[in-house]
Design a protein around this motif. Structure first.
Motif, PDB file in Angstrom:
ATOM      1  N   GLU A 150       0.717  -1.084  -0.158  1.00 26.02           N
ATOM      2  CA  GLU A 150       0.101  -0.044  -0.152  1.00 26.02           C
ATOM      3  C   GLU A 150       0.882   1.287   0.231  1.00 26.02           C
ATOM      4  OE1 GLU A 150      -3.185   0.795  -0.392  1.00 26.02           O
ATOM      5  OE2 GLU A 150      -3.688  -1.453  -0.603  1.00 26.02           O
ATOM      6  N   PHE A 157      -0.190  -5.234  -7.958  1.00 30.85           N
ATOM      7  CA  PHE A 157      -1.647  -6.014  -8.061  1.00 30.85           C
ATOM      8  C   PHE A 157      -1.250  -7.360  -8.110  1.00 30.85           C
ATOM      9  CE2 PHE A 157      -0.722  -5.007 -12.695  1.00 30.85           C
ATOM     10  CZ  PHE A 157      -0.967  -6.074 -13.341  1.00 30.85           C
ATOM     11  N   TYR A 166      -5.959  -8.519  -6.129  1.00 33.93           N
ATOM     12  CA  TYR A 166      -5.597  -7.171  -4.960  1.00 33.93           C
ATOM     13  C   TYR A 166      -5.087  -6.091  -5.828  1.00 33.93           C
ATOM     14  CZ  TYR A 166      -2.630  -4.587  -1.965  1.00 33.93           C
ATOM     15  OH  TYR A 166      -2.031  -3.372  -1.439  1.00 33.93           O
ATOM     16  N   GLN A 169      -2.935   1.434  -3.847  1.00 34.62           N
ATOM     17  CA  GLN A 169      -3.540   2.462  -4.128  1.00 34.62           C
ATOM     18  C   GLN A 169      -3.023   3.294  -5.347  1.00 34.62           C
ATOM     19  OE1 GLN A 169      -5.983   4.656  -2.673  1.00 34.62           O
ATOM     20  NE2 GLN A 169      -6.289   2.505  -1.681  1.00 34.62           N
ATOM     21  N   LEU A 172      -4.705   2.082  -8.363  1.00 36.76           N
ATOM     22  CA  LEU A 172      -5.946   2.802  -8.671  1.00 36.76           C
ATOM     23  C   LEU A 172      -5.692   3.997  -9.250  1.00 36.76           C
ATOM     24  CD1 LEU A 172      -7.840   2.070  -5.039  1.00 36.76           C
ATOM     25  CD2 LEU A 172      -7.912   0.851  -7.444  1.00 36.76           C
ATOM     26  N   ALA A 180     -10.970   0.127  -5.180  1.00 36.57           N
ATOM     27  CA  ALA A 180     -10.647  -1.288  -5.433  1.00 36.57           C
ATOM     28  C   ALA A 180     -11.640  -2.180  -5.964  1.00 36.57           C
ATOM     29  CB  ALA A 180      -9.595  -1.871  -4.192  1.00 36.57           C
TER      30      ALA A 180
END
Length: 481
Positions: A150, A157, A166, A169, A172, A180
């Motif tokens: 994170e 990912f 998963y 940030q 994203l 997410a």
């Protein structure tokens, strides 16, 4: 002897590997075997005097008596009553035991005693506890790992079988996704642009064959319709107890755009230099032609010298244009195939020997006995060796020798053209390959440029060593087939 038993039953009971006891409906221990004493860490007397009562917490025998009275306690182990109990061993460790209560096969009705078998489940419980502890540690480690991801500024990912599990940030932000949940569950084929799907397939195939993935560059589609170029690598890891792929990517869109701008700028600069050189090289003969045409117009009689000069200048313009055409030919215009370098060079030496002899120059070949194969195009390689031999001969106006050597190793072949000519200074060597730079009076500077391009297109390299008045050595290195 056991109650209502026969001798062989006494033997089987006593020597059984599972702990067993005969217990009356009143709770009195009538008999125990050696395996039970070893399991409980007590003597026979200790077990019969009080140990079993400690295992009877919760009124197990009361339940047994009720089942016996109802006729539901049978001799078969399959229908026995099973009870889990904990037992504190004299050595201080806890045992997890499963007690199996069943009626004695020889006991008459009503049942007054039963057979109790002691199954030690301690190793199973200990293993389960170890697994729980390990899962807790893995969970803690995974939580810490995800916290690290994170905080990572790069996109990270995790996928399983090509499905996103998963994202951090940074991912994203890279995909311009708001949450997410918008990304998790989708296929990587959706994120990666179709133009890069062949790279995805190639990586999957490589992993299936060699368990390797390697770095890669993709064109991806963002959630707002934008496209970006990303570069990164993938590692195989474990996520939520299953094998998964962890991918780390960096957005290199701006970097690629900058590289393209620099490349375009270099192309324009080269084109500008080439255009300036062409203009300069062609303007001189055109000026001469224009001047002599004006003289011919005013001359009363034809002058052969004027025509000779005009013809010479036109041939020079033709030479420049022809070399520019060779330089501009697409690299894919030729078809490569296995070639014997030795055979090509022998043909070129035979072709150039006459011209060399006329200039008092001797070509000395030093070849290996066996053929030397490379992958290439015959005519282009011939042009390379012709250019190098011509340069060598033109550098020796007083005659001399040209040594042509071939050396082969396991990975490459080196062709060395060594002359005894006037040589070059370090500054001149540095300028080689620039459009229209030449050390010869009648050269265009394009020959070496063409030679260098052909060698590079064949996966090779060219090296120059020279000293003034000590000659020049050109070394061509090509990969061996």
């Amino acid at each position: 002897m056991l109650p209502y038993s026969v001798p062989y039953q006494d033997f089987a009971f006593e020597h059984a590997i599972m702990g067993m006891a005969i217990v009356s409906m009143e709770g009195e221990v009538l008999q125990v075997n050696a395996a039970l004493c070893e399991l409980l860490g007590c003597s026979k007397q200790e077990v019969m005097d009080g140990t079993f009562r400690a295992l009877n917490d919760g009124g197990i025998l009361e339940v047994i008596r009720q089942k016996a009275a109802d006729g539901r306690l049978e001799p078969s182990p399959m229908t026995a009553l099973h009870v889990d109990v904990k037992y504190e061993h004299p050595e201080g460790r806890n045992l997890h035991l499963k007690l199996h209560f069943s009626a004695s096969a020889e006991a008459p009705a009503p049942i007054r005693h039963c057979l109790v078998q002691f199954e030690d489940l301690t190793p199973v419980y200990e293993l389960e506890e170890q697994l729980v502890q390990k899962e807790m540690k893995l969970s803690e480690r995974e939580d810490g790992f995800l916290e690290l991801l994170e905080e990572l500024p790069l996109s990270a990912f995790i996928t399983k079988n090509g499905i996103v599990q998963y994202v951090n940030q940074a991912t994203l932000r890279l995909l311009h996704a708001s949450d997410a949940a918008d990304v998790i569950g989708i296929s990587t084929d959706v994120v990666v642009d179709p133009s890069s799907h062949h790279k995805l397939a190639r990586r999957r195939t490589r992993y299936a064959k060699y368990r390797e993935i390697g770095p890669v560059t993709y064109l991806i589609n963002c959630f707002d319709g934008q496209q970006k170029i990303v570069s990164g690598f993938t590692l195989i890891t474990t996520y939520q107890g299953e094998k998964a792929a962890l991918s780390i990517f960096k957005d290199i869109t701006e970097q690629k755009m900058e590289e393209d701008r620099i490349m375009q700028s270099e192309k324009l600069t080269t084109a500008g230099q080439l255009a300036a050189g062409i203009a300069h090289e062609i303007r001189n003969p055109l000026t001469s032609i224009n001047g002599f045409i004006k003289l011919l117009r005013t001359s009363e009689k034809s002058n052969k010298l004027y025509f000779d000069i005009i013809e010479s200048e036109l041939k020079r313009i033709e030479l420049i244009v022809n070399e520019l055409l060779v330089l501009s030919k697409p690299e894919i215009a030729h078809v490569s195939k296995p070639l014997d370098v030795l055979d090509i060079i022998e043909q070129i030496v035979t072709l150039m020997k006459v011209q060399a002899a006329m200039n008092n120059i001797e070509i000395i070949p030093r070849y290996p006995a066996e053929p030397v194969y490379v992958h290439g195009e015959t005519n282009q390689l011939k042009q390379v060796f012709i250019n190098l031999l011509k340069n060598a001969m033109e550098a020796m106006d007083q005659g001399g020798t040209i040594t042509l050597s071939i050396h082969q190793s396991d990975s490459d072949v080196r062709i060395i053209v060594q002359d005894d000519g006037i040589g070059m200074t370090p500054e001149q060597i540095k300028s080689l390959g620039q459009p229209f730079y030449t050390t010869k009076d009648s050269g265009t500077g394009l020959g070496y440029m063409i030679t260098k391009n052909i060698v590079h297109n064949h996966g090779g390299s060219i090296d120059v060593k020279s000293s003034p008045e000590r000659g020049t050595s050109f070394t061509i290195q090509l990969p061996v087939l």
